[in-house]
Write a protein that holds these residues in place. Structure first.
Motif, PDB file in Angstrom:
ATOM      1  N   ASN A   1      -0.759  -3.969 -12.208  1.00 50.74           N
ATOM      2  CA  ASN A   1      -0.184  -3.128 -13.243  1.00 50.74           C
ATOM      3  C   ASN A   1       1.141  -2.513 -12.789  1.00 50.74           C
ATOM      4  OD1 ASN A   1      -0.439  -0.428 -15.106  1.00 50.74           O
ATOM      5  ND2 ASN A   1      -1.444  -2.222 -15.966  1.00 50.74           N
ATOM      6  N   TYR A   2       1.179  -2.081 -11.535  1.00 49.37           N
ATOM      7  CA  TYR A   2       2.403  -1.465 -11.000  1.00 49.37           C
ATOM      8  C   TYR A   2       3.560  -2.469 -10.989  1.00 49.37           C
ATOM      9  CZ  TYR A   2       5.498   1.183  -7.972  1.00 49.37           C
ATOM     10  OH  TYR A   2       6.579   1.866  -7.477  1.00 49.37           O
ATOM     11  N   SER A   3       3.216  -3.751 -10.768  1.00 49.12           N
ATOM     12  CA  SER A   3       4.278  -4.764 -10.710  1.00 49.12           C
ATOM     13  C   SER A   3       5.052  -4.842 -12.021  1.00 49.12           C
ATOM     14  CB  SER A   3       3.690  -6.133 -10.360  1.00 49.12           C
ATOM     15  OG  SER A   3       2.981  -6.677 -11.462  1.00 49.12           O
ATOM     16  N   THR A   4       4.439  -4.442 -13.147  1.00 49.95           N
ATOM     17  CA  THR A   4       5.147  -4.507 -14.435  1.00 49.95           C
ATOM     18  C   THR A   4       6.290  -3.500 -14.499  1.00 49.95           C
ATOM     19  OG1 THR A   4       3.695  -2.911 -15.578  1.00 49.95           O
ATOM     20  CG2 THR A   4       3.061  -5.234 -15.670  1.00 49.95           C
ATOM     21  N   ILE A   5       6.165  -2.414 -13.719  1.00 55.13           N
ATOM     22  CA  ILE A   5       7.260  -1.426 -13.703  1.00 55.13           C
ATOM     23  C   ILE A   5       8.478  -2.061 -13.031  1.00 55.13           C
ATOM     24  CG2 ILE A   5       8.015   0.858 -12.914  1.00 55.13           C
ATOM     25  CD1 ILE A   5       5.075   1.685 -12.756  1.00 55.13           C
TER      26      ILE A   5
ATOM     27  N   ASN B   1       0.799  -1.233   0.000  1.00 55.77           N
ATOM     28  CA  ASN B   1       0.000   0.000   0.000  1.00 55.77           C
ATOM     29  C   ASN B   1       0.832   1.284   0.000  1.00 55.77           C
ATOM     30  OD1 ASN B   1       0.932   0.314   2.598  1.00 55.77           O
ATOM     31  ND2 ASN B   1      -0.939  -0.474   3.555  1.00 55.77           N
ATOM     32  N   ASP B   2       2.165   1.150   0.214  1.00 55.61           N
ATOM     33  CA  ASP B   2       2.995   2.358   0.174  1.00 55.61           C
ATOM     34  C   ASP B   2       3.170   2.856  -1.263  1.00 55.61           C
ATOM     35  OD1 ASP B   2       4.395   0.019  -0.352  1.00 55.61           O
ATOM     36  OD2 ASP B   2       6.310   0.834   0.336  1.00 55.61           O
ATOM     37  N   GLU B   3       3.255   1.929  -2.220  1.00 54.32           N
ATOM     38  CA  GLU B   3       3.414   2.323  -3.630  1.00 54.32           C
ATOM     39  C   GLU B   3       2.062   2.430  -4.341  1.00 54.32           C
ATOM     40  OE1 GLU B   3       6.065   3.361  -5.080  1.00 54.32           O
ATOM     41  OE2 GLU B   3       7.509   2.864  -3.517  1.00 54.32           O
ATOM     42  N   VAL B   4       1.162   1.507  -4.025  1.00 57.55           N
ATOM     43  CA  VAL B   4      -0.178   1.573  -4.633  1.00 57.55           C
ATOM     44  C   VAL B   4      -1.165   1.840  -3.497  1.00 57.55           C
ATOM     45  CG1 VAL B   4      -1.878   0.393  -6.068  1.00 57.55           C
ATOM     46  CG2 VAL B   4       0.556  -0.078  -6.388  1.00 57.55           C
ATOM     47  N   SER B   5      -1.514   3.081  -3.366  1.00 58.94           N
ATOM     48  CA  SER B   5      -2.349   3.506  -2.239  1.00 58.94           C
ATOM     49  C   SER B   5      -3.744   2.884  -2.297  1.00 58.94           C
ATOM     50  CB  SER B   5      -2.444   5.026  -2.265  1.00 58.94           C
ATOM     51  OG  SER B   5      -3.425   5.446  -1.357  1.00 58.94           O
ATOM     52  N   THR B   6      -4.273   2.583  -1.126  1.00 56.88           N
ATOM     53  CA  THR B   6      -5.645   2.055  -1.060  1.00 56.88           C
ATOM     54  C   THR B   6      -6.656   3.201  -0.957  1.00 56.88           C
ATOM     55  OG1 THR B   6      -5.343   1.837   1.309  1.00 56.88           O
ATOM     56  CG2 THR B   6      -5.046  -0.164   0.016  1.00 56.88           C
ATOM     57  N   VAL B   7      -6.133   4.409  -0.680  1.00 57.50           N
ATOM     58  CA  VAL B   7      -7.013   5.569  -0.531  1.00 57.50           C
ATOM     59  C   VAL B   7      -7.614   5.924  -1.895  1.00 57.50           C
ATOM     60  CG1 VAL B   7      -7.117   8.002   0.182  1.00 57.50           C
ATOM     61  CG2 VAL B   7      -5.555   6.409   1.334  1.00 57.50           C
ATOM     62  N   ASP B   8      -8.861   6.278  -1.904  1.00 54.18           N
ATOM     63  CA  ASP B   8      -9.579   6.704  -3.116  1.00 54.18           C
ATOM     64  C   ASP B   8      -9.798   5.596  -4.143  1.00 54.18           C
ATOM     65  OD1 ASP B   8      -9.776   9.250  -2.142  1.00 54.18           O
ATOM     66  OD2 ASP B   8      -7.973   9.967  -3.172  1.00 54.18           O
ATOM     67  N   LYS B   9      -9.424   4.376  -3.812  1.00 51.65           N
ATOM     68  CA  LYS B   9      -9.715   3.290  -4.764  1.00 51.65           C
ATOM     69  C   LYS B   9     -11.192   2.936  -4.639  1.00 51.65           C
ATOM     70  CE  LYS B   9      -5.539   2.667  -6.383  1.00 51.65           C
ATOM     71  NZ  LYS B   9      -5.111   4.033  -6.031  1.00 51.65           N
ATOM     72  N   LYS B  10     -11.792   2.667  -5.799  1.00 43.56           N
ATOM     73  CA  LYS B  10     -13.247   2.455  -5.809  1.00 43.56           C
ATOM     74  C   LYS B  10     -13.643   1.113  -5.200  1.00 43.56           C
ATOM     75  CE  LYS B  10     -13.602   5.298  -9.896  1.00 43.56           C
ATOM     76  NZ  LYS B  10     -13.523   5.279 -11.336  1.00 43.56           N
ATOM     77  N   SER B  11     -12.757   0.122  -5.320  1.00 43.08           N
ATOM     78  CA  SER B  11     -13.079  -1.214  -4.817  1.00 43.08           C
ATOM     79  C   SER B  11     -11.796  -2.023  -4.694  1.00 43.08           C
ATOM     80  CB  SER B  11     -14.021  -1.915  -5.792  1.00 43.08           C
ATOM     81  OG  SER B  11     -13.351  -2.067  -7.033  1.00 43.08           O
TER      82      SER B  11
ATOM     83  N   ARG C   1       6.218   7.186 -17.338  1.00 40.76           N
ATOM     84  CA  ARG C   1       4.790   7.524 -17.441  1.00 40.76           C
ATOM     85  C   ARG C   1       3.970   6.729 -16.436  1.00 40.76           C
ATOM     86  NH1 ARG C   1       1.016   4.674 -20.136  1.00 40.76           N
ATOM     87  NH2 ARG C   1       2.477   3.682 -21.599  1.00 40.76           N
ATOM     88  N   LYS C   2       4.242   5.428 -16.341  1.00 41.85           N
ATOM     89  CA  LYS C   2       3.456   4.582 -15.439  1.00 41.85           C
ATOM     90  C   LYS C   2       3.616   5.012 -13.976  1.00 41.85           C
ATOM     91  CE  LYS C   2       1.360   1.476 -16.434  1.00 41.85           C
ATOM     92  NZ  LYS C   2      -0.064   1.455 -16.869  1.00 41.85           N
ATOM     93  N   LYS C   3       4.840   5.410 -13.600  1.00 47.48           N
ATOM     94  CA  LYS C   3       5.058   5.859 -12.215  1.00 47.48           C
ATOM     95  C   LYS C   3       4.236   7.120 -11.936  1.00 47.48           C
ATOM     96  CE  LYS C   3       9.679   3.944 -11.902  1.00 47.48           C
ATOM     97  NZ  LYS C   3      11.085   4.254 -12.147  1.00 47.48           N
TER      98      LYS C   3
END
Lengths: 190, 254
Positions: free
Chosen positions: A50-54, A30-40, B90-92
């Motif tokens: 998706n972030y894991s692909t970076i 949750n530090d990199e992909v925040s749970t705040v404001d996520k719809k579900s 871009r993704k970041k």
């Protein structure tokens, strides 16, 4: 042999651990992909995936080698209790201990394609080669919002982990079905 | 209807004296877009740093100057390396801001851009959204089979839907960092490998979406003085960074 295990865990912190010469563990938290404001939880899942692909692509650039096999477990809903297949994994093949089988035309047995039914693996626990991982991990939540629909024409006929209840595809399953078709992905049970 | 557009400008920075062409192009896109975010990934060399110090990237949303790798391979390796880096930049940003894009443009920094009509751009963007296009890419021209290579394509500019751009850029790893890949790199064939490995759809934008035309500044100059775009000293021309240097080399050979 280079293997990568990716854990999605909204209660953890993001980190990459090299376990040994062959295995790397990546946790997306949750530090990199925040749970705040996520719809579900689906929103968080697709964004974390998706972030894991970076991080994965940066590791592959650094090592000048793609991972031969990659495993994904969404720890928010599943346990990491399966092993990456030992056999060679070919592109466009997705393996999971949890698969579901669907048939079209629930009310017309003559039109049902039982030889090649629709097989979907659990998006929460699966394994594939690196290329296929990238295909799946690039499924976007915005497209889920756009395309996920309930079509009563696809009905569940088999579930490898649960007793089958009479029901049609859920929105998430339909989105997966549509996108896997677009990307030419096939699911297999392990 | 308004759209979010991302531009990834990447690769060897050259001809950045002509940065106004990019600014004009972005302003043109803004006539039909809610936002146009610009991302730059260039080699960390003297020329890039000089431009950075002169504040020539002040319209970029995010920028990175990449350390030049110890080993650089031939062909479009450098192009693909900067492309995947610009994707991750871009993704970041998207992860930080929770932003999505309707349309992504991936382009080189040394282009002469001839802007078309706002109406053509508006109509293309409207079709893109109305038809809910996904996994689509647009190359400048049709994929050519006429060269000695299996396929051949321009490497100047690519358009894509967001998920398609995400995958297209990742093609670098699966082509260059995978010894078991069934795809083979050759000059000007890499982008085709990228679309084939991910099953992406390709159309030519000079026919489907002709809202801008792109040429290399170097080629445009050579055409302007009635020379071939690939003279015998083309390799020499490719190595220089500014149009003045190009002019000096041409003068030397004439």
């Amino acid at each position: 042999m280079m293997r990568l295990t990716v854990h999605l865990n909204s209660y953890a912190k993001t980190e990459v651990k090299v376990l040994d010469a062959n295995d790397t563990l990546m946790t997306i938290g949750n530090d990199e992909v925040s749970t705040v404001d996520k719809k579900s939880s689906v929103d968080w899942f697709f964004k974390a995936l998706n972030y894991s692909t970076i991080l994965k692509s940066e590791l592959e650039i650094e090592r000048e080698n793609v991972f031969e096999k990659v495993k994904l477990v969404n720890l928010n809903v599943e346990q990491d209790n399966f092993k990456i297949p030992r056999v060679k994994i070919y592109p466009d093949c997705v393996f999971s201990p949890h698969t579901k089988t669907f048939l079209q035309f629930p009310n017309n047995i003559l039109k049902q394609n039982k030889k090649h039914p629709i097989k979907l693996c659990s998006l929460d626990k699966w394994s594939s080669d690196s290329l296929t991982y990238d295909k799946i991990a690039t499924l976007l939540f915005k497209n889920y919002e756009k395309f996920a629909k309930i079509y009563t024409t696809y009905s569940l006929v088999e579930d490898t982990q649960e007793a089958v209840q009479k029901r049609c595809m859920t929105e998430l399953e339909y989105y997966q079905f549509k996108m896997f078709n677009n990307l030419n992905l096939k699911c297999y049970e392990i | 209807m308004k759209y979010n557009i991302a531009i990834q400008i990447f690769g060897q920075l050259r001809m950045w004296e002509n940065v106004d062409q990019y600014k004009n192009f972005i302003n043109f896109l803004r006539t039909q877009a809610e936002s146009v975010d610009v991302f730059g990934s260039f080699w960390d060399d003297e020329y890039s740093r000089a431009n950075y110090n002169d504040d020539k990237f002040n319209f970029f949303t995010d920028l990175e100057l990449l350390p030049i790798p110890k080993v650089i391979y031939q062909g479009l390796w450098r192009w693909g390396y900067c492309l995947i880096k610009s994707r991750n930049l871009r993704k970041k940003y998207q992860n930080r801001t929770d932003k999505t894009y309707d349309f992504v443009i991936m382009m080189r920094p040394d282009l002469r851009i001839k802007i078309g009509e706002e109406k053509t751009l508006g109509s293309f963007l409207s079709t893109l959204k109305n038809k809910q296009m996904i996994y689509r890419t647009w190359f400048q021209k049709e994929i050519s089979n006429s060269s000695v290579k299996p396929f051949d394509v321009d490497d100047k500019v690519f358009y894509a839907t967001e998920e398609s751009a995400d995958l297209f850029c990742l093609g670098f790893n699966h082509l260059h960092n995978n010894t078991e890949s069934p795809f083979h790199s050759a000059y000007h064939t890499d982008p085709i490998c990228y679309v084939k490995m991910f099953n992406l759809l390709v159309s030519p934008f000079n026919i489907i979406a002709p809202f801008a035309n792109f040429d290399l500044i170097r080629h445009h100059y050579l055409k302007d003085i009635k020379l071939t775009t690939e003279p015998q000293y083309d390799e020499e021309l490719k190595k220089v960074k500014t149009l003045d240097e190009v002019k000096n080399i041409v003068k030397k050979h004439l």
